[in-house]
Write a protein that holds these residues in place. Structure first.
Motif, PDB file in Angstrom:
ATOM      1  N   PRO A   1       0.740  -1.232  -0.222  1.00 55.79           N
ATOM      2  CA  PRO A   1       0.076   0.093  -0.059  1.00 55.79           C
ATOM      3  C   PRO A   1       1.068   1.252   0.011  1.00 55.79           C
ATOM      4  N   THR A   2       0.608   2.039  -0.842  1.00 59.64           N
ATOM      5  CA  THR A   2       1.202   3.540  -0.846  1.00 59.64           C
ATOM      6  C   THR A   2       1.184   4.222   0.339  1.00 59.64           C
ATOM      7  N   GLU A   3       0.071   4.034   1.052  1.00 55.64           N
ATOM      8  CA  GLU A   3      -0.098   4.904   2.404  1.00 55.64           C
ATOM      9  C   GLU A   3       0.892   4.640   3.225  1.00 55.64           C
TER      10      GLU A   3
END
Length: 276
Positions: free
Chosen positions: A166-168
């Motif tokens: 996940p980029t988060e």
């Protein structure tokens, strides 16, 4: 016919097919083993499937004495090649998946072309290049070739694996002040173990089984075990029992890798290392 009855009827057939395919696949291993245990007088085409009359472990001892220096050469080549190409592929995959820049997709596509270039197509320029670098005939030259040739596949594997991260998670790291290196070291690398296992096993096997680059780029003293095994056969008489024993000993490292690390390889595949 209800589904339960169908499964009861098809399951034995399925097991029979699997057993047949397993036995068919193991036929060369059976021939290697029984021929390696035979005396030289027992080795002929008429009795090739027959069991040995006695157990001759001296074939394995003789083969090991001849191959052991070259087995060490293979280890000196394979281990650094697998580790370096894995680290480079990991960094490339990290950049191409999470730090995209202008024309990154185009560069990535060109990089992947490296997987489809046949070894034979680059042999002459490769030999000339290695001679200019002074690396022809050395283990270091062979390591360099396998690192470069492995970058395309290792980059692809890591890029596909990191695409699922996940980029988060990375954005949270950026907020905490982590940069390119910090994010890789503290966030991406700890998540990469399944992909590293897949890549290391893949690269180990590819480099260890290589024959073409090895026979062209190394000399008598630096032959890997695959080239030494080929030259184990004499020019006048081939001792097939010793040759087969040597083939089994040569296959042993990759066999052990898959026996002990095969489950981690499958976990890496299931985790997405080769998806996409």
């Amino acid at each position: 016919m209800n589904p339960r009855m169908t499964r009861r009827l098809t399951r034995p057939l399925l097991y029979l097919m699997l057993i047949f395919m397993a036995l068919f696949f193991l036929m060369p291993v059976y021939l290697l083993l029984i021929t390696g245990l035979k005396s030289f007088a027992e080795v002929d085409l008429q009795r090739m499937w027959a069991l040995p009359k006695g157990i001759h472990f001296d074939n394995f001892i003789l083969a090991f004495e001849k191959l052991s220096p070259h087995l060490w050469n293979s280890m000196r080549m394979v281990i650094p090649a697998a580790i370096i190409s894995s680290v480079v592929g990991s960094l490339n995959g990290y950049v191409f998946s999470k730090w995209k820049f202008k024309y990154s997709d185009v560069i990535f596509t060109f990089l992947l072309f490296g997987m489809f270039i046949p070894y034979q197509a680059i042999l002459i320029p490769l030999v000339i290049f290695m001679e200019k670098l002074g690396l022809r005939g050395s283990i270091s030259g062979l390591v360099l070739v396998h690192v470069i040739y492995g970058i395309a596949i290792t980059t692809l594997i890591f890029r596909n694996y990191y695409a699922g991260v996940p980029t988060e998670v990375l954005e949270a790291g950026r907020i905490d002040g982590a940069g390119f290196v910090g994010l890789y070291r503290h966030v991406v690398f700890p998540l990469s173990i399944p992909a590293f296992v897949v890549v290391l096993i893949w690269q180990f096997t590819q480099a260890y089984n290589d024959f073409l680059f090895a026979v062209v780029l190394t000399g008598n003293r630096t032959w890997p075990v695959t080239v030494a095994l080929n030259n184990l056969a004499g020019s006048q008489i081939v001792q097939w029992n010793v040759q087969m024993a040597g083939a089994l000993l040569t296959a042993l490292p990759t066999l052990l890798i898959y026996i002990f690390l095969g489950r981690y390889f499958l976990r890496g595949l299931m985790a997405g290392a080769l998806k996409g």
